[in-house]
Design a protein around this motif. Structure first.
Motif, PDB file in Angstrom:
ATOM      1  N   HIS A  38      27.684 -21.080  -1.630  1.00  0.00           N
ATOM      2  CA  HIS A  38      28.571 -21.988  -1.235  1.00  0.00           C
ATOM      3  C   HIS A  38      29.212 -21.571   0.299  1.00  0.00           C
ATOM      4  CE1 HIS A  38      28.982 -24.272  -4.768  1.00  0.00           C
ATOM      5  NE2 HIS A  38      28.477 -23.258  -5.463  1.00  0.00           N
ATOM      6  N   ILE A  39      28.991 -22.487   1.102  1.00  0.00           N
ATOM      7  CA  ILE A  39      29.741 -22.154   2.638  1.00  0.00           C
ATOM      8  C   ILE A  39      30.833 -23.076   2.489  1.00  0.00           C
ATOM      9  CG2 ILE A  39      29.165 -22.141   5.001  1.00  0.00           C
ATOM     10  CD1 ILE A  39      27.383 -20.204   3.419  1.00  0.00           C
ATOM     11  N   ARG A  40      32.043 -22.532   2.900  1.00  0.00           N
ATOM     12  CA  ARG A  40      33.237 -23.259   2.743  1.00  0.00           C
ATOM     13  C   ARG A  40      33.237 -23.952   4.133  1.00  0.00           C
ATOM     14  NH1 ARG A  40      38.313 -21.653   0.433  1.00  0.00           N
ATOM     15  NH2 ARG A  40      37.219 -19.739  -0.244  1.00  0.00           N
ATOM     16  N   ILE A  41      33.778 -25.219   3.786  1.00  0.00           N
ATOM     17  CA  ILE A  41      33.959 -26.426   4.848  1.00  0.00           C
ATOM     18  C   ILE A  41      35.162 -26.861   4.702  1.00  0.00           C
ATOM     19  CG2 ILE A  41      31.356 -26.810   4.930  1.00  0.00           C
ATOM     20  CD1 ILE A  41      31.910 -29.508   3.629  1.00  0.00           C
ATOM     21  N   ILE A  42      35.554 -27.557   5.892  1.00  0.00           N
ATOM     22  CA  ILE A  42      36.850 -28.674   5.761  1.00  0.00           C
ATOM     23  C   ILE A  42      36.268 -30.216   5.085  1.00  0.00           C
ATOM     24  CG2 ILE A  42      38.485 -30.029   7.011  1.00  0.00           C
ATOM     25  CD1 ILE A  42      38.521 -27.697   9.191  1.00  0.00           C
ATOM     26  N   CYS A  43      36.738 -30.683   4.134  1.00  0.00           N
ATOM     27  CA  CYS A  43      36.423 -31.849   3.455  1.00  0.00           C
ATOM     28  C   CYS A  43      36.067 -32.981   4.641  1.00  0.00           C
ATOM     29  CB  CYS A  43      37.387 -32.187   2.460  1.00  0.00           C
ATOM     30  SG  CYS A  43      36.586 -33.798   1.526  1.00  0.00           S
ATOM     31  N   PRO A  44      34.984 -33.546   4.676  1.00  0.00           N
ATOM     32  CA  PRO A  44      34.586 -34.505   5.634  1.00  0.00           C
ATOM     33  C   PRO A  44      35.520 -35.768   5.066  1.00  0.00           C
ATOM     34  CG  PRO A  44      32.614 -33.774   4.684  1.00  0.00           C
ATOM     35  CD  PRO A  44      33.876 -33.074   3.830  1.00  0.00           C
ATOM     36  N   TYR A  52      33.908 -30.746  -3.411  1.00  0.00           N
ATOM     37  CA  TYR A  52      34.564 -29.751  -3.854  1.00  0.00           C
ATOM     38  C   TYR A  52      34.012 -29.206  -5.189  1.00  0.00           C
ATOM     39  CZ  TYR A  52      39.382 -27.923  -5.390  1.00  0.00           C
ATOM     40  OH  TYR A  52      40.309 -27.117  -5.568  1.00  0.00           O
ATOM     41  N   ASN A  53      33.844 -27.737  -5.167  1.00  0.00           N
ATOM     42  CA  ASN A  53      33.115 -26.991  -6.041  1.00  0.00           C
ATOM     43  C   ASN A  53      33.797 -26.437  -7.353  1.00  0.00           C
ATOM     44  OD1 ASN A  53      34.219 -24.420  -5.230  1.00  0.00           O
ATOM     45  ND2 ASN A  53      32.457 -24.483  -3.607  1.00  0.00           N
ATOM     46  N   TYR A  54      33.291 -25.688  -8.083  1.00  0.00           N
ATOM     47  CA  TYR A  54      33.955 -25.130  -9.207  1.00  0.00           C
ATOM     48  C   TYR A  54      34.809 -23.897  -8.813  1.00  0.00           C
ATOM     49  CZ  TYR A  54      30.117 -21.443  -8.842  1.00  0.00           C
ATOM     50  OH  TYR A  54      29.459 -20.680  -8.419  1.00  0.00           O
ATOM     51  N   SER A  59      32.844 -27.209  -0.142  1.00  0.00           N
ATOM     52  CA  SER A  59      31.696 -26.541   0.470  1.00  0.00           C
ATOM     53  C   SER A  59      30.491 -27.087   0.511  1.00  0.00           C
ATOM     54  CB  SER A  59      31.408 -25.167  -0.544  1.00  0.00           C
ATOM     55  OG  SER A  59      31.099 -25.616  -1.678  1.00  0.00           O
ATOM     56  N   VAL A  60      29.417 -26.619   1.311  1.00  0.00           N
ATOM     57  CA  VAL A  60      28.001 -27.101   1.266  1.00  0.00           C
ATOM     58  C   VAL A  60      27.377 -25.804   0.600  1.00  0.00           C
ATOM     59  CG1 VAL A  60      27.971 -28.910   2.736  1.00  0.00           C
ATOM     60  CG2 VAL A  60      27.506 -26.612   3.408  1.00  0.00           C
ATOM     61  N   VAL A  61      26.228 -26.136   0.035  1.00  0.00           N
ATOM     62  CA  VAL A  61      25.239 -25.029  -0.399  1.00  0.00           C
ATOM     63  C   VAL A  61      24.219 -24.814   0.247  1.00  0.00           C
ATOM     64  CG1 VAL A  61      24.232 -24.239  -2.582  1.00  0.00           C
ATOM     65  CG2 VAL A  61      26.116 -25.451  -2.866  1.00  0.00           C
ATOM     66  N   LEU A  62      24.007 -23.678   0.764  1.00  0.00           N
ATOM     67  CA  LEU A  62      22.930 -22.983   1.367  1.00  0.00           C
ATOM     68  C   LEU A  62      21.963 -22.431   0.318  1.00  0.00           C
ATOM     69  CD1 LEU A  62      21.221 -21.778   3.976  1.00  0.00           C
ATOM     70  CD2 LEU A  62      22.560 -19.682   3.638  1.00  0.00           C
ATOM     71  N   MET A  63      20.699 -22.955   0.013  1.00  0.00           N
ATOM     72  CA  MET A  63      19.904 -22.560  -0.877  1.00  0.00           C
ATOM     73  C   MET A  63      18.650 -21.877   0.046  1.00  0.00           C
ATOM     74  SD  MET A  63      18.378 -22.395  -3.894  1.00  0.00           S
ATOM     75  CE  MET A  63      19.362 -23.017  -4.743  1.00  0.00           C
ATOM     76  N   ALA A  64      18.224 -20.513  -0.504  1.00  0.00           N
ATOM     77  CA  ALA A  64      17.169 -19.907   0.455  1.00  0.00           C
ATOM     78  C   ALA A  64      16.178 -19.396  -0.559  1.00  0.00           C
ATOM     79  CB  ALA A  64      17.719 -18.962   1.399  1.00  0.00           C
ATOM     80  N   VAL A  65      14.931 -19.263   0.039  1.00  0.00           N
ATOM     81  CA  VAL A  65      14.003 -18.507  -0.489  1.00  0.00           C
ATOM     82  C   VAL A  65      13.644 -17.228   0.280  1.00  0.00           C
ATOM     83  CG1 VAL A  65      11.505 -18.357  -1.383  1.00  0.00           C
ATOM     84  CG2 VAL A  65      12.831 -20.330  -1.870  1.00  0.00           C
ATOM     85  N   SER A  79      23.515 -29.425   0.081  1.00  0.00           N
ATOM     86  CA  SER A  79      23.702 -29.920  -1.222  1.00  0.00           C
ATOM     87  C   SER A  79      25.077 -29.431  -1.616  1.00  0.00           C
ATOM     88  CB  SER A  79      22.848 -28.898  -2.266  1.00  0.00           C
ATOM     89  OG  SER A  79      21.855 -29.422  -2.261  1.00  0.00           O
ATOM     90  N   TYR A  80      25.869 -30.195  -2.506  1.00  0.00           N
ATOM     91  CA  TYR A  80      27.267 -30.034  -2.578  1.00  0.00           C
ATOM     92  C   TYR A  80      27.659 -29.824  -4.155  1.00  0.00           C
ATOM     93  CZ  TYR A  80      26.481 -35.039  -2.985  1.00  0.00           C
ATOM     94  OH  TYR A  80      26.022 -36.075  -3.000  1.00  0.00           O
ATOM     95  N   ARG A  81      28.927 -29.815  -4.360  1.00  0.00           N
ATOM     96  CA  ARG A  81      29.788 -29.856  -5.488  1.00  0.00           C
ATOM     97  C   ARG A  81      29.276 -28.725  -6.366  1.00  0.00           C
ATOM     98  NH1 ARG A  81      30.821 -35.751  -7.651  1.00  0.00           N
ATOM     99  NH2 ARG A  81      30.522 -34.989  -9.915  1.00  0.00           N
TER     100      ARG A  81
END
Length: 147
Positions: A38-44, A52-54, A59-65, A79-81
């Protein structure tokens, strides 16, 4: 920008990644380690609770392989929430191309000690092991994984 700075690995590059992960971690036929952050952001504006996450922040999510050298071979950002890693991954372009058979992956191989290419979840994705019981894991693998 993605195709220029993080192009999709070719079949030959996937083979190198698989061999690197097998050498570094003893996981056979593995094309990468998947995780999200989760990358913390200011709510758009007008974002409401969408971002708003758990963890109780927006945040938005950075998913990586990543490969065995901790280098990203694929990323999905935005991705979010409270979506979990598997949900985000199954909505990614990488997953969709794997499922559709359009991704340049090497041919499937049997896992060591088996006669089938079938693995849990799908033929392309396997869930991580639970490392809470090291004694049983050592017996299963035949070596101590964290030494």
């Amino acid at each position: 920008m993605q195709p220029e700075f993080l192009p999709t690995p070719s079949k030959e590059q996937w083979v190198k990644i698989i061999l690197g992960l097998e050498s570094a971690s003893n996981f056979s036929n593995c094309i990468g380690a998947v995780d999200g952050k989760h990358i913390r952001i200011i709510c758009p504006c007008a974002g409401g609770s969408m971002y708003y996450n758990y963890k109780d922040y927006h945040s938005v999510v950075l998913m990586a392989v990543a490969d065995s050298n901790y280098r990203f071979v694929y990323v999905n950002i935005g991705s979010y929430r409270k979506d979990c890693n598997s949900t985000i991954f199954k909505r990614s372009g990488l997953w969709e191309s794997i499922v559709a058979g359009k991704h340049p992956l090497p041919e499937e191989k049997c896992l060591p000690g088996t006669e089938t290419t079938n693995v849990p979840i799908s033929s392309s994705m396997m869930k991580h092991l639970d490392f809470t019981n090291i004694t049983s894991l050592t017996t299963l693998l035949g070596f101590k994984p964290f030494s």
